[in-house]
Design a protein around this motif. Sequence first.
Motif, mmCIF file in Angstrom:
data_model
loop_
_atom_site.group_PDB
_atom_site.id
_atom_site.type_symbol
_atom_site.label_atom_id
_atom_site.label_comp_id
_atom_site.label_asym_id
_atom_site.label_seq_id
_atom_site.Cartn_x
_atom_site.Cartn_y
_atom_site.Cartn_z
ATOM 1 N N ASP A 29 -4.562 10.352 -5.247
ATOM 2 C CA ASP A 29 -3.424 10.604 -4.363
ATOM 3 C C ASP A 29 -3.109 9.366 -3.537
ATOM 4 O OD1 ASP A 29 -1.512 12.576 -3.207
ATOM 5 O OD2 ASP A 29 -2.619 12.148 -1.376
ATOM 6 N N GLU A 30 -4.149 8.657 -3.085
ATOM 7 C CA GLU A 30 -3.940 7.506 -2.227
ATOM 8 C C GLU A 30 -3.392 6.311 -3.012
ATOM 9 O OE1 GLU A 30 -6.678 10.394 -0.554
ATOM 10 O OE2 GLU A 30 -6.706 9.318 -2.471
ATOM 11 N N GLY A 31 -3.865 6.115 -4.245
ATOM 12 C CA GLY A 31 -3.300 5.065 -5.076
ATOM 13 C C GLY A 31 -1.856 5.342 -5.422
ATOM 14 N N ARG A 32 -1.557 6.591 -5.636
ATOM 15 C CA ARG A 32 -0.190 6.969 -5.975
ATOM 16 C C ARG A 32 0.771 6.782 -4.804
ATOM 17 N NH1 ARG A 32 -0.114 12.780 -8.403
ATOM 18 N NH2 ARG A 32 2.090 12.234 -8.692
ATOM 19 N N SER A 33 0.251 6.700 -3.580
ATOM 20 C CA SER A 33 1.142 6.439 -2.450
ATOM 21 C C SER A 33 1.847 5.100 -2.642
ATOM 22 C CB SER A 33 0.356 6.452 -1.129
ATOM 23 O OG SER A 33 -0.532 5.344 -1.037
ATOM 24 N N MET A 34 1.167 4.134 -3.244
ATOM 25 C CA MET A 34 1.780 2.853 -3.557
ATOM 26 C C MET A 34 2.798 2.987 -4.676
ATOM 27 S SD MET A 34 1.179 0.449 -6.266
ATOM 28 C CE MET A 34 -0.580 0.519 -6.600
ATOM 29 N N LEU A 35 2.465 3.729 -5.729
ATOM 30 C CA LEU A 35 3.397 3.914 -6.839
ATOM 31 C C LEU A 35 4.645 4.674 -6.402
ATOM 32 C CD1 LEU A 35 0.859 4.919 -9.658
ATOM 33 C CD2 LEU A 35 1.726 2.626 -9.104
ATOM 34 N N ARG A 36 4.452 5.683 -5.577
ATOM 35 C CA ARG A 36 5.596 6.465 -5.099
ATOM 36 C C ARG A 36 6.505 5.617 -4.217
ATOM 37 N NH1 ARG A 36 1.557 10.925 -4.888
ATOM 38 N NH2 ARG A 36 0.998 10.232 -2.786
ATOM 39 N N TYR A 37 5.914 4.697 -3.455
ATOM 40 C CA TYR A 37 6.737 3.802 -2.642
ATOM 41 C C TYR A 37 7.635 2.955 -3.535
ATOM 42 C CZ TYR A 37 8.199 -0.001 0.360
ATOM 43 O OH TYR A 37 8.969 -0.920 1.023
ATOM 44 N N LEU A 38 7.088 2.444 -4.628
ATOM 45 C CA LEU A 38 7.890 1.646 -5.549
ATOM 46 C C LEU A 38 9.064 2.453 -6.097
ATOM 47 C CD1 LEU A 38 5.066 -0.151 -7.569
ATOM 48 C CD2 LEU A 38 6.352 -1.047 -5.617
ATOM 49 N N ASP A 39 8.810 3.695 -6.445
ATOM 50 C CA ASP A 39 9.888 4.545 -6.966
ATOM 51 C C ASP A 39 10.926 4.843 -5.890
ATOM 52 O OD1 ASP A 39 8.940 4.746 -9.604
ATOM 53 O OD2 ASP A 39 7.622 6.413 -9.102
ATOM 54 N N GLN A 40 10.479 5.100 -4.673
ATOM 55 C CA GLN A 40 11.410 5.379 -3.574
ATOM 56 C C GLN A 40 12.321 4.182 -3.310
ATOM 57 O OE1 GLN A 40 8.668 6.327 -0.447
ATOM 58 N NE2 GLN A 40 8.095 8.310 -1.328
ATOM 59 N N GLN A 41 11.741 3.008 -3.309
ATOM 60 C CA GLN A 41 12.542 1.818 -3.039
ATOM 61 C C GLN A 41 13.516 1.523 -4.176
ATOM 62 O OE1 GLN A 41 12.508 0.037 0.049
ATOM 63 N NE2 GLN A 41 11.586 2.045 0.388
ATOM 64 N N LYS A 42 13.108 1.797 -5.405
ATOM 65 C CA LYS A 42 14.026 1.628 -6.539
ATOM 66 C C LYS A 42 15.208 2.580 -6.395
ATOM 67 C CE LYS A 42 15.302 0.371 -10.754
ATOM 68 N NZ LYS A 42 16.428 1.305 -10.963
ATOM 69 N N ALA A 43 14.937 3.823 -6.025
ATOM 70 C CA ALA A 43 16.010 4.813 -5.868
ATOM 71 C C ALA A 43 16.934 4.462 -4.711
ATOM 72 C CB ALA A 43 15.407 6.198 -5.659
ATOM 73 N N ALA A 44 16.382 3.810 -3.688
ATOM 74 C CA ALA A 44 17.168 3.457 -2.506
ATOM 75 C C ALA A 44 17.978 2.182 -2.699
ATOM 76 C CB ALA A 44 16.247 3.311 -1.301
ATOM 77 N N GLY A 45 17.796 1.507 -3.811
ATOM 78 C CA GLY A 45 18.528 0.271 -4.055
ATOM 79 C C GLY A 45 17.899 -0.954 -3.434
ATOM 80 N N THR A 46 16.640 -0.822 -2.990
ATOM 81 C CA THR A 46 15.911 -1.964 -2.416
ATOM 82 C C THR A 46 14.583 -2.131 -3.154
ATOM 83 O OG1 THR A 46 15.013 -0.482 -0.717
ATOM 84 C CG2 THR A 46 16.968 -1.786 -0.139
ATOM 85 N N PRO A 47 14.650 -2.377 -4.451
ATOM 86 C CA PRO A 47 13.426 -2.347 -5.260
ATOM 87 C C PRO A 47 12.460 -3.472 -4.935
ATOM 88 C CG PRO A 47 15.236 -3.266 -6.514
ATOM 89 C CD PRO A 47 15.831 -2.759 -5.234
#
Length: 424
Positions: free
Chosen positions: A142-160
């Motif tokens: 879960d903690e490692g995925r916090s980094m992966l989820r951040y990458l996905d969030q930023q890609k969706a927000a247009g600030t990859p």
Amino acid sequence: MKKWIRFGTGRCALLGFLQAVLLVAVAPSAVQAAPLPDLPTRPWAVASVDPDHTDDSDLKAFADAIGDARVVALDEQTHGGREEFLLKTRLLKYLHQKMGFEVLLLESGFYDVGRLAADQERGLKIDDTAPGNIFFMYAKSDEGRSMLRYLDQQKAAGTPMLLAGIDSQHTGQLSGDTLLSGLAQFFQGRGSKLAQGPDWQSYVAVAQPLFSQKRDAPAADQQAAFYRVSESLQKELCAAGNDHARFGPQWWCQAVRSVQSQATTYWSGGKDYQRDNQMGANAIWLADKMFGGKKTVVWAHTVHVARGFQRGPANLQAGEVMHRHWGGAYKVVHFTAARGEVLDFADMTTQKLTQPQANSLEAGLAKAGYTLAGMAAPKQPVDMPQFNYGYATHPPEVGVQGKLGENWDLLFFIDTMHPVRMNR
């Protein structure tokens, strides 16, 4: 002074590697307004490890210590500490959003992460495609995925945040299924016959088992044939102009070199350990060439990013390779703890951290009442003993001793570490 590392035989994706020291940050109590004579430099309070903590005023000292560095490495000592992963994600967000860092280089296969990054650009989520392709302590905790989820969030927000992998050891499913066939297709698309015929088939026959971490050395004549083909492939790819795009000739050059380094490391039983030399070369090529000098974060184990570690004059750890190339533009952030438990990635058991020495830096921080704090290196390396944690597969005395100011530039101290939670 370079640290000479003695490594044993291990298991899992990073086996055989020892670690150097596990440090992190803590918030002092009100009585700590005065200087602390038993500490080499004044720590600063860190409010939270929570990646979603919104007030970043406690990270100003961190930003000041990073300064104008272009490449910042965030290390980890065990791959299994909850607070360590969460704080790293918080710092990653800060570096990205507040300090202009645009690239993340991850300790996972060069080829595998390259493929996943391309998939993310066409709409797939890294968090969904990571299992089986990105190191499992990142992809399945879960903690490692916090980094992966951040990458996905930023890609969706247009600030990859741009993503790539630096590891020359390829163990992902994508490597096993498509690396060699993809390389053959690339050559065929160029009208080259290098990836055809008996020599190519011989190369494939001995290269393919590497991706399943099969370390048995083939016969001498098969090894010689492999290296002949590898050198021919590199001769065509690595001299192919200035095309540094993903899946271009220079990118494939690094992939072929990575396969060769994996073979050399495995077939020599680690005596000619080339994994980290190529990891450092991959990171340098990605940051300087593919990403054109953008500010870059490297996320990996301490033993892969700390300065000054080497197994021998020809067998440097990746952090030393990067330090020799970037000099002062490369800074290492180290994480440590005084007590607690971590999840051992080698056998997935919970391991209690060894109590630090009474006169160690961690013991001093804990005695001073810190629970979460940061510390920048003083002008001279800290000579106090610092916490040393080796994988459960290795005896503690084989571990690597590192120093703030010599092997890393900043540290964060976490008083009590907890194990990561595997959730898939």
